[in-house]
Design an enzyme around this catalytic site. Structure first.
Site, short mmCIF file in Angstrom:
data_model
loop_
_atom_site.label_atom_id
_atom_site.label_comp_id
_atom_site.label_asym_id
_atom_site.label_seq_id
_atom_site.Cartn_x
_atom_site.Cartn_y
_atom_site.Cartn_z
N ASP A 80 81.55 46.41 83.27
CA ASP A 80 80.51 46.95 82.38
C ASP A 80 80.87 46.66 80.92
OD1 ASP A 80 78.20 48.43 83.25
OD2 ASP A 80 79.56 49.79 84.28
N GLU A 109 74.06 49.95 76.63
CA GLU A 109 74.38 51.16 77.38
C GLU A 109 75.76 51.74 77.05
OE1 GLU A 109 74.06 50.88 81.66
OE2 GLU A 109 74.08 53.07 81.82
N ASP A 172 71.58 45.99 79.15
CA ASP A 172 72.28 46.73 80.19
C ASP A 172 73.32 45.77 80.75
OD1 ASP A 172 73.18 48.31 82.22
OD2 ASP A 172 71.20 49.03 82.81
N ILE A 174 75.72 45.98 83.01
CA ILE A 174 75.58 45.91 84.47
C ILE A 174 74.57 46.97 84.85
CG2 ILE A 174 76.61 46.21 86.75
CD1 ILE A 174 79.20 45.29 85.73
N ASP A 175 73.40 46.50 85.22
CA ASP A 175 72.39 47.43 85.70
C ASP A 175 72.56 47.52 87.21
OD1 ASP A 175 70.09 49.08 85.61
OD2 ASP A 175 68.90 47.39 86.33
N THR A 177 75.03 49.78 88.54
CA THR A 177 76.50 49.91 88.67
C THR A 177 76.89 50.33 90.09
OG1 THR A 177 76.39 50.73 86.42
CG2 THR A 177 78.53 50.79 87.48
N ASP A 325 67.08 49.81 80.87
CA ASP A 325 66.85 49.72 82.31
C ASP A 325 65.53 49.02 82.65
OD1 ASP A 325 69.12 50.78 83.58
OD2 ASP A 325 68.53 52.80 83.01
N1 LIG Z 1 69.06 60.39 88.44
C1 LIG Z 1 68.56 59.24 88.09
N2 LIG Z 1 67.25 58.98 88.21
C2 LIG Z 1 66.74 57.79 87.88
N3 LIG Z 1 67.47 56.76 87.40
C3 LIG Z 1 68.78 56.95 87.27
C4 LIG Z 1 69.40 58.19 87.59
N4 LIG Z 1 70.71 58.07 87.35
C5 LIG Z 1 70.91 56.83 86.88
N5 LIG Z 1 69.75 56.16 86.81
C6 LIG Z 1 69.48 54.82 86.31
O1 LIG Z 1 69.13 53.97 87.38
C7 LIG Z 1 69.69 52.71 87.07
C8 LIG Z 1 69.79 51.89 88.31
O2 LIG Z 1 68.50 51.65 88.75
P1 LIG Z 1 68.16 51.40 90.28
O3 LIG Z 1 68.03 52.72 90.92
O4 LIG Z 1 66.87 50.66 90.17
O5 LIG Z 1 69.26 50.58 90.85
C9 LIG Z 1 71.00 53.04 86.46
O6 LIG Z 1 71.42 51.98 85.68
P2 LIG Z 1 73.02 51.69 85.56
O7 LIG Z 1 73.49 51.32 86.90
O8 LIG Z 1 73.03 50.58 84.58
O9 LIG Z 1 73.62 52.96 85.04
C10 LIG Z 1 70.69 54.27 85.62
O10 LIG Z 1 70.34 53.95 84.31
MG LIG Z 2 70.91 50.41 84.13
#
Ligand SMILES: Nc1ncnc2c1ncn2[C@@H]1O[C@H](COP(=O)(O)O)[C@@H](OP(=O)(O)O)[C@H]1O
Ligand SMILES: [Mg+2]
Length: 396
Positions: A80, A109, A172, A174-175, A177, A325
């Site tokens: 990240d 981020e 982002d 790493i989107d 994670t 995101d």
């Molecule tokens: N409780 C929650 N509800 C919705 N989105 C959330 C969440 N907690 C984290 N996320 C977001 O959802 C992203 C991942 O999206 P997806 O669900 O489409 O894979 C995460 O990005 P990061 O992994 O960069 O933190 C984070 O920003």
């Molecule tokens: Mg993300």
């Protein structure tokens, strides 16, 4: 739906910027459409490709000691920070010869706070090593070595508040994670805002299959992975192979008009989106295919090439969406002919700073299905509100 060949590609990150602009026989494809964001997209592709290589290297040998918990308990990896440092460093470096140099702004981020503590020093050491290894392996940046301070500074360039005025890169690093840590899908997502609107975006999706992940995709014999999507205002969306080995292609969202045949995608993580609500929306629309569940903005990339026709995202109460995101992913969809909107049918507003200010949920689909999907979303939300606590609306 892949429908138009654009240019040759082989080693996106390795080519100097001057070659990236050329449409001749160089290693790197010109984005090549006369877009006024052509240079921005070329630099963004270079930054995202380099960062994706760092992420790939880390994911290959992911060690438990390379993860640590953030205050919000989401896993954060060395990758990240390394990814953010690399993207920031490449953008800043290119901006020095760019007219926008004095206004460089990035909304990203991560910040370096944890790395500046005694506990974070070993991790900083590892990140700095990884960043330097990645730059050296690329070979096109000359003999450059970043110090730990350089890495911290690069990470902290992402602290911009964004807003309605000027140009802001939105990253982002790493989107997805959780997908990354699980060994699944993730994306390096870089968007560019100009006066509150997304004008360019690049999505690096190192683990996304080149073949469709949609209902009919399993029949493909092509098992190779690693896609990069690039879009800019008015210039469409292209899909490149991550290693640049194949011709870049223009992509378009599916033109399915009957929601019965429209596969939908959503988060892999049930904690990120209400899967009982999305199941009810699908039921109302008559969708029969099971949901395609994958992590990250890879969903936007997959939808842009027609693997799924609808993307549904409905976070649980209290969650606030962040601009990084969705910035890159949303332009990848809109430039591929799709639409991205909230539960009120409004386009996403990226001008409000680091958070999106929206009416519950994010939806993407093609223009034929927008009205039907929006109506189904609103019906399902009403039904959900009428269901006593503890019961699922999909059982109605
Ligand atoms: N409780 C929650 N509800 C919705 N989105 C959330 C969440 N907690 C984290 N996320 C977001 O959802 C992203 C991942 O999206 P997806 O669900 O489409 O894979 C995460 O990005 P990061 O992994 O960069 O933190 C984070 O920003
Ligand atoms: Mg993300």
């Amino acid at each position: 739906m892949v429908n138009e060949k654009l240019g040759q590609g082989s080693n996106l990150a390795a080519a100097p910027k001057s070659e990236m602009r050329s449409s001749g026989q160089g290693d790197v494809p010109s984005f090549g459409t006369g877009s006024s964001y052509e240079d921005d997209v070329a630099v963004a592709i270079r930054a995202v490709t380099l960062a994706s290589r760092l992420c790939q290297a880390v994911q290959r040998k992911l060690l438990s000691k390379e993860t640590q918990a953030k205050a919000d308990k989401s896993p954060v990896t060395v990758a990240d920070y390394g990814s953010q440092a690399l993207v920031s460093w490449v953008l800043q470096r290119e901006s020095l010869v760019d007219r926008a140099a004095l206004r460089f702004s990035m909304v990203a981020e991560e910040d370096s706070e944890d790395l500046r503590t005694e506990d974070g020093s070993a991790m900083l050491e590892r990140i700095t090593q990884l960043v330097n290894e990645t730059i050296a392996a690329d070979g096109s940046f000359g003999p450059v070595t970043l110090s730990k301070d350089d890495v911290l500074t690069a990470i902290d360039r992402g602290s911009s508040p964004g807003g309605p005025d000027g140009r802001h890169w939105v990253l982002d690093p790493i989107d997805g994670t959780r997908g990354f840590v699980r060994g699944d899908q993730y994306a390096v997502a870089l968007g560019l805002l100009e006066n509150g609107k997304v004008v360019a975006g690049v999505l690096g999706c190192p683990n996304l299959p080149l073949a469709s992940i949609g209902p009919n995709g399993a029949v493909s014999s092509d098992k190779s992975t690693g896609c990069l999507f690039a879009a800019s205002k008015g210039a469409g969306t292209t899909m490149h192979t991550m290693d640049g080995s194949l011709t870049a292609q223009k992509v378009h969202v599916s033109d399915v008009c009957d929601s019965k045949w429209a596969a939908f995608c959503e988060s892999y993580e049930a904690a990120h989106s209400k899967q009982d609500l999305t199941a009810n929306i699908a039921r109302i629309l008559g969708v029969s295919a099971p949901p395609i569940r994958i992590d990250s903005q890879c969903k936007y990339g997959a939808m842009a090439r027609g693997d799924a026709v609808i993307y549904l995202r409905f976070p649980h109460a209290g969650y606030r969406e962040k601009i990084w995101d969705h910035a890159a992913g949303s332009i990848v969809i809109t430039e591929a002919g799709g639409e991205v909107f909230d539960a009120a049918g409004k386009a996403l507003d990226f001008s409000k700073g680091r958070f999106l200010d929206l009416e519950h949920g994010i939806v993407a689909t093609n223009s034929h299905l927008k009205d039907a999907v929006l109506a189904a979303v609103q019906t399902a939300i009403k039904e959900e509100q009428n269901v006593p606590k503890g019961e699922s609306s999909s059982h109605l």
